[in-house]
Design an enzyme around this catalytic site. Sequence first.
Site, PDB file in Angstrom:
ATOM      1  N   LYS A 179       1.081  34.424  -0.133  1.00  0.00           N
ATOM      2  CA  LYS A 179       2.109  34.238   0.915  1.00  0.00           C
ATOM      3  C   LYS A 179       3.527  34.458   0.383  1.00  0.00           C
ATOM      4  O   LYS A 179       4.412  34.873   1.122  1.00  0.00           O
ATOM      5  CB  LYS A 179       1.970  32.852   1.554  1.00  0.00           C
ATOM      6  CG  LYS A 179       0.705  32.734   2.414  1.00  0.00           C
ATOM      7  CD  LYS A 179       0.587  31.408   3.116  1.00  0.00           C
ATOM      8  CE  LYS A 179      -0.762  31.298   3.797  1.00  0.00           C
ATOM      9  NZ  LYS A 179      -0.983  30.014   4.462  1.00  0.00           N
TER      10      LYS A 179
ATOM     11  N   LYS B 104       8.348  18.586  -6.486  1.00  0.00           N
ATOM     12  CA  LYS B 104       8.135  19.665  -5.500  1.00  0.00           C
ATOM     13  C   LYS B 104       8.434  19.162  -4.090  1.00  0.00           C
ATOM     14  O   LYS B 104       8.939  19.908  -3.247  1.00  0.00           O
ATOM     15  CB  LYS B 104       6.692  20.158  -5.567  1.00  0.00           C
ATOM     16  CG  LYS B 104       6.391  21.019  -6.776  1.00  0.00           C
ATOM     17  CD  LYS B 104       5.077  21.753  -6.513  1.00  0.00           C
ATOM     18  CE  LYS B 104       4.392  22.098  -7.807  1.00  0.00           C
ATOM     19  NZ  LYS B 104       2.990  22.489  -7.599  1.00  0.00           N
TER      20      LYS B 104
ATOM     21  N   ARG C 229       1.763  14.796  -5.326  1.00  0.00           N
ATOM     22  CA  ARG C 229       1.357  14.409  -6.686  1.00  0.00           C
ATOM     23  C   ARG C 229       2.484  14.717  -7.652  1.00  0.00           C
ATOM     24  O   ARG C 229       2.874  13.893  -8.462  1.00  0.00           O
ATOM     25  CB  ARG C 229       0.074  15.198  -7.028  1.00  0.00           C
ATOM     26  CG  ARG C 229      -0.546  14.875  -8.336  1.00  0.00           C
ATOM     27  CD  ARG C 229      -1.870  15.586  -8.455  1.00  0.00           C
ATOM     28  NE  ARG C 229      -1.743  17.056  -8.415  1.00  0.00           N
ATOM     29  CZ  ARG C 229      -2.765  17.888  -8.493  1.00  0.00           C
ATOM     30  NH1 ARG C 229      -3.992  17.418  -8.612  1.00  0.00           N
ATOM     31  NH2 ARG C 229      -2.578  19.189  -8.453  1.00  0.00           N
TER      32      ARG C 229
ATOM     33  N   THR D  79      -3.287  35.265   3.067  1.00  0.00           N
ATOM     34  CA  THR D  79      -3.630  33.894   2.725  1.00  0.00           C
ATOM     35  C   THR D  79      -3.525  33.678   1.220  1.00  0.00           C
ATOM     36  O   THR D  79      -3.042  34.561   0.498  1.00  0.00           O
ATOM     37  CB  THR D  79      -5.020  33.538   3.330  1.00  0.00           C
ATOM     38  OG1 THR D  79      -5.257  32.154   3.123  1.00  0.00           O
ATOM     39  CG2 THR D  79      -6.154  34.349   2.719  1.00  0.00           C
TER      40      THR D  79
ATOM     41  N   ALA E  53       1.106  25.521   2.285  1.00  0.00           N
ATOM     42  CA  ALA E  53       0.789  25.124   3.660  1.00  0.00           C
ATOM     43  C   ALA E  53       1.868  24.190   4.208  1.00  0.00           C
ATOM     44  O   ALA E  53       2.337  24.365   5.338  1.00  0.00           O
ATOM     45  CB  ALA E  53      -0.579  24.454   3.709  1.00  0.00           C
TER      46      ALA E  53
ATOM     47  N   ASN F  12       2.738  34.637   6.346  1.00  0.00           N
ATOM     48  CA  ASN F  12       1.277  34.759   6.497  1.00  0.00           C
ATOM     49  C   ASN F  12       0.891  35.879   7.465  1.00  0.00           C
ATOM     50  O   ASN F  12      -0.287  36.129   7.689  1.00  0.00           O
ATOM     51  CB  ASN F  12       0.646  33.428   6.944  1.00  0.00           C
ATOM     52  CG  ASN F  12       0.828  33.166   8.422  1.00  0.00           C
ATOM     53  OD1 ASN F  12       1.746  33.695   9.049  1.00  0.00           O
ATOM     54  ND2 ASN F  12      -0.037  32.348   8.999  1.00  0.00           N
TER      55      ASN F  12
ATOM     56  N   GLY G  38       2.733  22.188  -1.173  1.00  0.00           N
ATOM     57  CA  GLY G  38       2.399  23.574  -1.515  1.00  0.00           C
ATOM     58  C   GLY G  38       2.730  24.509  -0.367  1.00  0.00           C
ATOM     59  O   GLY G  38       3.528  24.181   0.530  1.00  0.00           O
TER      60      GLY G  38
HETATM   61  P1  NDP Z   1      -1.276  25.037  -2.605  1.00  0.00           P
HETATM   62  O1  NDP Z   1      -2.133  25.384  -3.767  1.00  0.00           O
HETATM   63  O2  NDP Z   1      -0.059  25.824  -2.326  1.00  0.00           O
HETATM   64  O3  NDP Z   1      -0.815  23.488  -2.730  1.00  0.00           O
HETATM   65  C1  NDP Z   1      -1.740  22.502  -3.044  1.00  0.00           C
HETATM   66  C2  NDP Z   1      -1.125  21.124  -2.839  1.00  0.00           C
HETATM   67  O4  NDP Z   1      -2.161  20.146  -2.982  1.00  0.00           O
HETATM   68  C3  NDP Z   1      -0.045  20.761  -3.856  1.00  0.00           C
HETATM   69  O5  NDP Z   1       0.912  19.958  -3.218  1.00  0.00           O
HETATM   70  C4  NDP Z   1      -0.844  19.960  -4.900  1.00  0.00           C
HETATM   71  O6  NDP Z   1      -0.069  19.022  -5.605  1.00  0.00           O
HETATM   72  C5  NDP Z   1      -1.805  19.224  -4.007  1.00  0.00           C
HETATM   73  N1  NDP Z   1      -3.055  18.789  -4.668  1.00  0.00           N
HETATM   74  C6  NDP Z   1      -4.032  19.595  -5.145  1.00  0.00           C
HETATM   75  N2  NDP Z   1      -5.059  18.839  -5.620  1.00  0.00           N
HETATM   76  C7  NDP Z   1      -4.716  17.541  -5.424  1.00  0.00           C
HETATM   77  C8  NDP Z   1      -5.351  16.303  -5.705  1.00  0.00           C
HETATM   78  N3  NDP Z   1      -6.561  16.249  -6.265  1.00  0.00           N
HETATM   79  N4  NDP Z   1      -4.715  15.156  -5.359  1.00  0.00           N
HETATM   80  C9  NDP Z   1      -3.497  15.200  -4.777  1.00  0.00           C
HETATM   81  N5  NDP Z   1      -2.828  16.349  -4.497  1.00  0.00           N
HETATM   82  C10 NDP Z   1      -3.444  17.513  -4.814  1.00  0.00           C
HETATM   83  O7  NDP Z   1      -2.289  25.042  -1.346  1.00  0.00           O
HETATM   84  P2  NDP Z   1      -1.904  25.289   0.175  1.00  0.00           P
HETATM   85  O8  NDP Z   1      -0.677  24.501   0.460  1.00  0.00           O
HETATM   86  O9  NDP Z   1      -1.896  26.726   0.475  1.00  0.00           O
HETATM   87  O10 NDP Z   1      -3.163  24.671   0.941  1.00  0.00           O
HETATM   88  C11 NDP Z   1      -3.354  23.267   1.099  1.00  0.00           C
HETATM   89  C12 NDP Z   1      -4.505  22.995   2.034  1.00  0.00           C
HETATM   90  O11 NDP Z   1      -4.211  23.414   3.345  1.00  0.00           O
HETATM   91  C13 NDP Z   1      -5.811  23.693   1.645  1.00  0.00           C
HETATM   92  O12 NDP Z   1      -6.875  22.762   1.832  1.00  0.00           O
HETATM   93  C14 NDP Z   1      -5.929  24.813   2.631  1.00  0.00           C
HETATM   94  O13 NDP Z   1      -7.280  25.159   2.886  1.00  0.00           O
HETATM   95  C15 NDP Z   1      -5.292  24.193   3.859  1.00  0.00           C
HETATM   96  N6  NDP Z   1      -4.734  25.184   4.802  1.00  0.00           N
HETATM   97  C16 NDP Z   1      -5.223  25.208   6.066  1.00  0.00           C
HETATM   98  C17 NDP Z   1      -4.735  26.091   7.000  1.00  0.00           C
HETATM   99  C18 NDP Z   1      -5.311  26.088   8.367  1.00  0.00           C
HETATM  100  O14 NDP Z   1      -4.974  27.001   9.147  1.00  0.00           O
HETATM  101  N7  NDP Z   1      -6.126  25.137   8.726  1.00  0.00           N
HETATM  102  C19 NDP Z   1      -3.641  27.027   6.679  1.00  0.00           C
HETATM  103  C20 NDP Z   1      -3.173  26.906   5.327  1.00  0.00           C
HETATM  104  C21 NDP Z   1      -3.711  26.015   4.433  1.00  0.00           C
HETATM  105  P3  NDP Z   1       0.799  19.471  -6.917  1.00  0.00           P
HETATM  106  O15 NDP Z   1       2.063  20.075  -6.368  1.00  0.00           O
HETATM  107  O16 NDP Z   1       1.016  18.222  -7.643  1.00  0.00           O
HETATM  108  O17 NDP Z   1      -0.047  20.470  -7.663  1.00  0.00           O
END
Ligand code: NDP
Length: 274
Positions: free
Chosen positions: A65, A155, A151, A61, A130, A86, A128
């Site tokens: 990844k 990306k 945001r 996790t 996920a 994963n 990101g």
């Molecule tokens: P990453 O850190 O890889 O990506 C984060 C993403 O969120 C980016 O696109 C980022 O934008 C955006 N972001 C962060 N903060 C904000 C904000 N305040 N406003 C708008 N956009 C924001 O994280 P992951 O992709 O790994 O995880 C994302 C979510 O998915 C998490 O909440 C995680 O817990 C959840 N998840 C759940 C799983 C499940 O099985 N239920 C499995 C995997 C993840 P930017 O590119 O601009 O930084």
Amino acid sequence: MSRYAVFGNPISHSQSPAIHRQFAKQTGVTLSYDRQQIDVGKFHSAAEIFFSEGGAGLNVTVPFKLDAFEYAEELSDRAAQAGAVNTLIFNNGVIKGDNTDGEGLLRDLKHNLQWPIEQKNILLLGAGGAVRGVLGALLSASPASLIIANRTEAKAQELVLRFEQAAEKAKCKMVACGLEQLSTPFDLVINGTSASLGGELPPIATSVVVDSLCYDMMYGKDPTAFLSWAKSSAARDTADGLGMLVEQAAESFYLWCGVRPNTAPVIQFVRNSL
Ligand code: NDP
């Protein structure tokens, strides 16, 4: 006894050991499953130790990844497409990387929630790890359109390019944009940003979720900030990502043990323990 573990940082919050122990109990499989907090930059050496000591498989996790993707000696098609791993499986002397996040989301949406995807207009928030992991699976369910809004718009553009062929194959119109550009409602809105982790909302207009089905990949004891906001903005229905978590774990369990567990009681078990 086969040994499994989840690697992450932080990892103390992980529900994966509880989920896999429930699966093992239910299916009569004998295994051990631990969580290990790994220092950033130390994934490779920690995985080497784990597998050299007889480990049979790993879940991986945040934030490892991509490290797991590089570490795997072979990749499933879906892991290669996502560019992220994963699940690692040790089989016949080879470490194979897979990605079960997309299958987990799809099963939760289609089977557990009975939310349709085919020919629907879908908004995916975030770009990101996920979102990368679930895009291939979402496209395979043939939505009419898929908008990736992030945001950092660049990306989202990168992901559209990466999954261009899969979108063409699915006859799905896929485009990228920034969050502020959104205005019209969607059939299904999936929050794949990590904004909910800090109790924040992605800055999108309320008009986007009117009469929509809204899903947050994040989950918790209480509704996430995004789901509370969606409900008060006239969303048709809401669901959090606990089902996805259990379903992606079930797919990993199936890859490791060859048995598909019944997820419904385990989703309820984890929900009750939050
Ligand atoms: P990453 O850190 O890889 O990506 C984060 C993403 O969120 C980016 O696109 C980022 O934008 C955006 N972001 C962060 N903060 C904000 C904000 N305040 N406003 C708008 N956009 C924001 O994280 P992951 O992709 O790994 O995880 C994302 C979510 O998915 C998490 O909440 C995680 O817990 C959840 N998840 C759940 C799983 C499940 O099985 N239920 C499995 C995997 C993840 P930017 O590119 O601009 O930084």
